[in-house]
Design a protein around this motif. Structure first.
Motif, PDB file in Angstrom:
ATOM      1  N   ALA A 193      -6.493  14.245  -1.541  1.00 16.08           N
ATOM      2  CA  ALA A 193      -6.464  12.867  -2.033  1.00 16.08           C
ATOM      3  C   ALA A 193      -5.808  12.779  -3.407  1.00 16.08           C
ATOM      4  O   ALA A 193      -6.050  11.846  -4.161  1.00 16.08           O
ATOM      5  CB  ALA A 193      -7.888  12.301  -2.083  1.00 16.08           C
ATOM      6  N   ALA A 220      -0.808  13.440  -1.689  1.00 12.30           N
ATOM      7  CA  ALA A 220      -1.556  12.844  -0.581  1.00 12.30           C
ATOM      8  C   ALA A 220      -1.545  11.323  -0.660  1.00 12.30           C
ATOM      9  O   ALA A 220      -1.353  10.634   0.355  1.00 12.30           O
ATOM     10  CB  ALA A 220      -2.993  13.360  -0.579  1.00 12.30           C
ATOM     11  N   THR A 221      -1.732  10.784  -1.850  1.00 15.99           N
ATOM     12  CA  THR A 221      -1.780   9.340  -2.028  1.00 15.99           C
ATOM     13  C   THR A 221      -0.443   8.689  -1.687  1.00 15.99           C
ATOM     14  O   THR A 221      -0.385   7.718  -0.927  1.00 15.99           O
ATOM     15  CB  THR A 221      -2.185   8.989  -3.473  1.00 15.99           C
ATOM     16  OG1 THR A 221      -3.507   9.494  -3.721  1.00 15.99           O
ATOM     17  CG2 THR A 221      -2.164   7.487  -3.698  1.00 15.99           C
ATOM     18  N   VAL A 242      -9.312  10.710   5.888  1.00 17.13           N
ATOM     19  CA  VAL A 242      -8.911  11.320   4.623  1.00 17.13           C
ATOM     20  C   VAL A 242     -10.021  12.250   4.180  1.00 17.13           C
ATOM     21  O   VAL A 242     -11.188  11.840   4.111  1.00 17.13           O
ATOM     22  CB  VAL A 242      -8.655  10.261   3.528  1.00 17.13           C
ATOM     23  CG1 VAL A 242      -8.407  10.947   2.180  1.00 17.13           C
ATOM     24  CG2 VAL A 242      -7.480   9.374   3.900  1.00 17.13           C
ATOM     25  N   SER A 250     -11.378  15.020   1.189  1.00 12.07           N
ATOM     26  CA  SER A 250     -11.267  15.593  -0.145  1.00 12.07           C
ATOM     27  C   SER A 250     -12.583  16.292  -0.451  1.00 12.07           C
ATOM     28  O   SER A 250     -13.638  15.906   0.065  1.00 12.07           O
ATOM     29  CB  SER A 250     -10.994  14.513  -1.193  1.00 12.07           C
ATOM     30  OG  SER A 250     -11.005  15.072  -2.505  1.00 12.07           O
ATOM     31  N   SER A 285     -13.091  10.614  -4.213  1.00 15.80           N
ATOM     32  CA  SER A 285     -11.628  10.654  -4.132  1.00 15.80           C
ATOM     33  C   SER A 285     -11.167  10.301  -2.724  1.00 15.80           C
ATOM     34  O   SER A 285     -10.201   9.544  -2.531  1.00 15.80           O
ATOM     35  CB  SER A 285     -11.107  12.035  -4.529  1.00 15.80           C
ATOM     36  OG  SER A 285     -11.433  12.335  -5.868  1.00 15.80           O
ATOM     37  N   ALA A 286     -11.860  10.856  -1.731  1.00 11.91           N
ATOM     38  CA  ALA A 286     -11.518  10.566  -0.342  1.00 11.91           C
ATOM     39  C   ALA A 286     -11.710   9.081  -0.043  1.00 11.91           C
ATOM     40  O   ALA A 286     -10.877   8.452   0.627  1.00 11.91           O
ATOM     41  CB  ALA A 286     -12.366  11.412   0.598  1.00 11.91           C
ATOM     42  N   THR A 313     -11.558   6.586  -2.146  1.00 11.57           N
ATOM     43  CA  THR A 313     -10.562   5.773  -2.847  1.00 11.57           C
ATOM     44  C   THR A 313      -9.288   5.651  -2.022  1.00 11.57           C
ATOM     45  O   THR A 313      -8.751   4.550  -1.835  1.00 11.57           O
ATOM     46  CB  THR A 313     -10.234   6.381  -4.217  1.00 11.57           C
ATOM     47  OG1 THR A 313     -11.416   6.392  -5.022  1.00 11.57           O
ATOM     48  CG2 THR A 313      -9.149   5.590  -4.923  1.00 11.57           C
ATOM     49  N   LEU A 314      -8.803   6.779  -1.506  1.00 18.81           N
ATOM     50  CA  LEU A 314      -7.581   6.746  -0.697  1.00 18.81           C
ATOM     51  C   LEU A 314      -7.838   6.130   0.674  1.00 18.81           C
ATOM     52  O   LEU A 314      -7.010   5.390   1.196  1.00 18.81           O
ATOM     53  CB  LEU A 314      -7.014   8.159  -0.555  1.00 18.81           C
ATOM     54  CG  LEU A 314      -5.714   8.286   0.240  1.00 18.81           C
ATOM     55  CD1 LEU A 314      -4.644   7.356  -0.307  1.00 18.81           C
ATOM     56  CD2 LEU A 314      -5.221   9.733   0.222  1.00 18.81           C
ATOM     57  N   ALA A 315      -8.991   6.432   1.241  1.00 20.88           N
ATOM     58  CA  ALA A 315      -9.326   5.879   2.554  1.00 20.88           C
ATOM     59  C   ALA A 315      -9.394   4.352   2.508  1.00 20.88           C
ATOM     60  O   ALA A 315      -8.961   3.671   3.442  1.00 20.88           O
ATOM     61  CB  ALA A 315     -10.654   6.448   3.040  1.00 20.88           C
ATOM     62  N   ALA A 334     -13.387   8.230   5.424  1.00 20.53           N
ATOM     63  CA  ALA A 334     -13.422   9.239   4.369  1.00 20.53           C
ATOM     64  C   ALA A 334     -14.483  10.283   4.669  1.00 20.53           C
ATOM     65  O   ALA A 334     -15.545   9.979   5.214  1.00 20.53           O
ATOM     66  CB  ALA A 334     -13.707   8.582   3.019  1.00 20.53           C
ATOM     67  N   ARG A 354       0.084   9.131  -9.409  1.00 22.32           N
ATOM     68  CA  ARG A 354      -0.529   8.050  -8.637  1.00 22.32           C
ATOM     69  C   ARG A 354      -0.253   6.660  -9.201  1.00 22.32           C
ATOM     70  O   ARG A 354      -0.159   5.682  -8.478  1.00 22.32           O
ATOM     71  CB  ARG A 354      -2.043   8.283  -8.519  1.00 22.32           C
ATOM     72  CG  ARG A 354      -2.446   8.970  -7.241  1.00 22.32           C
ATOM     73  CD  ARG A 354      -3.904   9.317  -7.205  1.00 22.32           C
ATOM     74  NE  ARG A 354      -4.217  10.454  -8.053  1.00 22.32           N
ATOM     75  CZ  ARG A 354      -5.354  11.141  -7.984  1.00 22.32           C
ATOM     76  NH1 ARG A 354      -6.282  10.779  -7.109  1.00 22.32           N
ATOM     77  NH2 ARG A 354      -5.579  12.160  -8.766  1.00 22.32           N
TER      78      ARG A 354
END
Length: 255
Positions: free
Chosen positions: A8, A12-13, A29, A31, A36-37, A39-41, A48, A116
């Motif tokens: 993540a 990855a982002t 996603v 992490s 962190s997972a 946030t991106l998910a 996540a 990012r």
């Protein structure tokens, strides 16, 4: 196309967001840090998880975007029964890290620096790909072309030199920017004063070889300037050593 992202961080982002924008289904996603997972998910509509064993194999592609030191350990949680194409994005890691853990695998190395908080036009990023066999390559090409308009094939033996060249061109150059900023602060001058110079230096190599574009006291080997600047760096011993090594390297090319 259904895709899971392992990692993540910066790469990855940007990769997940590009795939999402291009209509792919980001399924999961992972992490080590659940936050962190998540946030991106949240940005990609994915699920996540921080448990690597929860990653489901019923996807088309699993991208591994983790730091080099963690890659082998993360891959070790997968086995040959995983049907997904497994792809890592590291420039310095060989394709062989997947051996014994996947039957279909490859590498997609995007040659770019990612942060990012900055937007990147991923369509212009050169992506260097490699696959274990023709069947895997036929699976890797379509997803890479979704990401970028610049797709080239390069094996692990040569990709390590590409990555090494990127360290010089990007990471070392950026470190020199920070050294310049620190030195410039002694004169209470903003780093912005250097931006036109930095931009022109980068622009020149679009039209001429770096060897031709080089200027400065090291090319002329102006010992009067060089010796004075070395003295001015007495309070910056690391920068002074870098100055000396770089000066000698430049001079040796033009001697």
């Amino acid at each position: 196309m259904r895709i899971s992202i392992v990692g993540a961080g910066n790469v990855a982002t940007h990769l997940a967001m590009r795939l999402k924008q291009q209509g792919c289904d980001i399924f999961q996603v992972w992490s080590r840090t659940l936050t962190s997972a998540q946030t991106l998910a949240t940005k990609t509509g994915a699920m996540a998880t921080s448990d690597i064993n929860e990653l489901k194999g019923d996807v088309d592609v699993i991208f591994f975007c983790v730091k080099d030191s963690a890659l082998r350990d993360v891959i070790s949680h997968f086995n040959l029964e995983t049907p997904a194409l497994m792809v890592h994005t590291a420039g310095s890691m060989p394709i062989s890290v997947f051996e014994g853990h996947s039957q279909s695998y490859g590498v997609m190395y995007p040659l770019q620096t990612f942060s990012r908080e900055r937007q990147i036009d991923f369509s212009t990023v050169p992506c260097f790909i490699e696959a274990v066999d023709e069947q895997s390559m036929e699976r890797l090409k379509p997803v890479t072309h979704i990401v970028s308009n610049k797709v080239l094939q390069l094996d692990s033996a040569n990709r390590k030199f590409l990555h090494l060249s990127a360290v010089f061109a990007c990471n070392f150059a950026n470190h020199c920017y920070e050294l310049a900023r620190e030195i410039l602060s002694r004169a209470n001058v903003s780093f912005d004063a250097l931006l036109p110079l930095i931009d022109e230096t980068a622009s020149k190599v679009h039209d001429m070889q770096p060897l031709q574009a080089q200027t400065g006291p090291a090319v002329r080997y102006d010992l009067n300037v060089i010796s004075k600047q070395l003295e001015e760096l007495n309070d910056y011993p690391k920068a002074k050593e870098i100055y000396r090594v770089m000066t000698d390297s430049i001079h040796s090319l033009y001697e």
